[in-house]
Design an enzyme around this catalytic site. Structure first.
Site, PDB file in Angstrom:
ATOM      1  N   CYS A 130      -8.025   1.852  -6.117  1.00  0.00           N
ATOM      2  CA  CYS A 130      -8.129   1.365  -7.490  1.00  0.00           C
ATOM      3  C   CYS A 130      -9.408   1.833  -8.156  1.00  0.00           C
ATOM      4  O   CYS A 130      -9.491   1.871  -9.396  1.00  0.00           O
ATOM      5  CB  CYS A 130      -8.050  -0.167  -7.527  1.00  0.00           C
ATOM      6  SG  CYS A 130      -9.438  -1.002  -6.744  1.00  0.00           S
ATOM      7  N   CYS A 148      -0.964  -4.696  -8.117  1.00  0.00           N
ATOM      8  CA  CYS A 148      -0.229  -5.084  -9.323  1.00  0.00           C
ATOM      9  C   CYS A 148       1.250  -4.714  -9.161  1.00  0.00           C
ATOM     10  O   CYS A 148       1.586  -3.710  -8.530  1.00  0.00           O
ATOM     11  CB  CYS A 148      -0.801  -4.373 -10.539  1.00  0.00           C
ATOM     12  SG  CYS A 148      -2.501  -4.849 -10.957  1.00  0.00           S
TER      13      CYS A 148
END
Length: 240
Positions: free
Chosen positions: A223, A197
């Site tokens: 993540c 991201c």
């Protein structure tokens, strides 16, 4: 497959090529196999090989709502070039809704929870209809991935996880990309070896650690998809 079969295949495939492993996975699981890709270079090599194995295999990608424009452009380009059966998996909440319920810029205050909401839960939901999935994990990517098995049991998602490129190196993958003239994310050319991201990805601070640009100024390096749940998140998986 039971655990003994999984272990036997993991050992057997240590000397197999990614193409051989992908061919086996497609034959073994058919339409119950999914490719999970974030369109990193290993994922692009995977998609290219699958064009001659199972071109219509479902490709799941986590569209977190916070992706770089370059990543979205690459996804669109490859979807058209390979005629991918691409499924963009979105979180249940938009970034605005997440900010309303958890506060603004959650990725800075509690990155584990942000990834859990925008990645772990959506992937769990998307994999519910599959028995096995393909990932682009490689052992050379980080210390935490150094023992990645080629075939393993994914207990969180109740499936088999297959990492065909686990024993390939970064140089081998880039050699494949260049040999076949495959498109890739232009952010790689300006110091981003690993791309997630935009809120949490920077150019790599350490050339020897390709994931040093992920979650900058945090101890976090994953993540959460490929590691045990962080404390306090287990109940959220059950209740989400």
């Amino acid at each position: 497959m039971n655990q003994s079969h999984i272990q036997a295949h993991a050992e057997k495939f240590e000397t197999a090529s990614p193409f051989e492993i992908l061919s086996w996975a497609s034959e073994e699981y058919g339409d119950r196999l999914a490719i999970v890709s974030s369109f990193q270079v290993t994922g692009i090599a995977t998609l290219h090989m699958m064009q001659s194995i199972a071109p219509n295999a479902p490709v799941l990608t986590l569209d977190t709502g916070l992706l770089f424009p370059e990543t979205i452009d690459l996804m669109t380009k490859l979807e058209a070039r390979f005629q991918l059966n691409l499924r963009r998996i979105k979180p249940r909440q938009t970034p605005t809704q997440q900010a309303r319920d958890y506060g603004d810029r959650l990725w800075e205050r509690n990155p584990d929870r942000c990834c859990h909401i925008r990645k772990t839960i959506p992937l769990r939901d998307a994999l519910a209809g599959f028995d096995a999935w393909i990932t682009g994990l490689r052992r050379d990517q980080s210390i935490s991935r150094a023992a990645t098995p080629i075939v393993s049991r994914d207990r969180r998602n109740h499936s088999v996880k297959i990492a065909p490129f686990a024993n390939w190196t970064e140089d081998m993958v880039w050699g494949y990309i260049r040999e076949h003239d495959l498109p890739y994310n232009p952010l790689h050319d300006i110091g981003y070896p690993s791309i997630g991201c935009w809120t949490c990805t920077r150019a790599a601070a350490d050339e020897d650690d390709p994931r040093s640009g992920r979650w900058a100024n945090q101890s976090k390096t994953e993540c959460g998809i490929h590691v045990p749940l962080a404390p306090g998140l287990a109940d959220e998986v059950v209740n989400a």
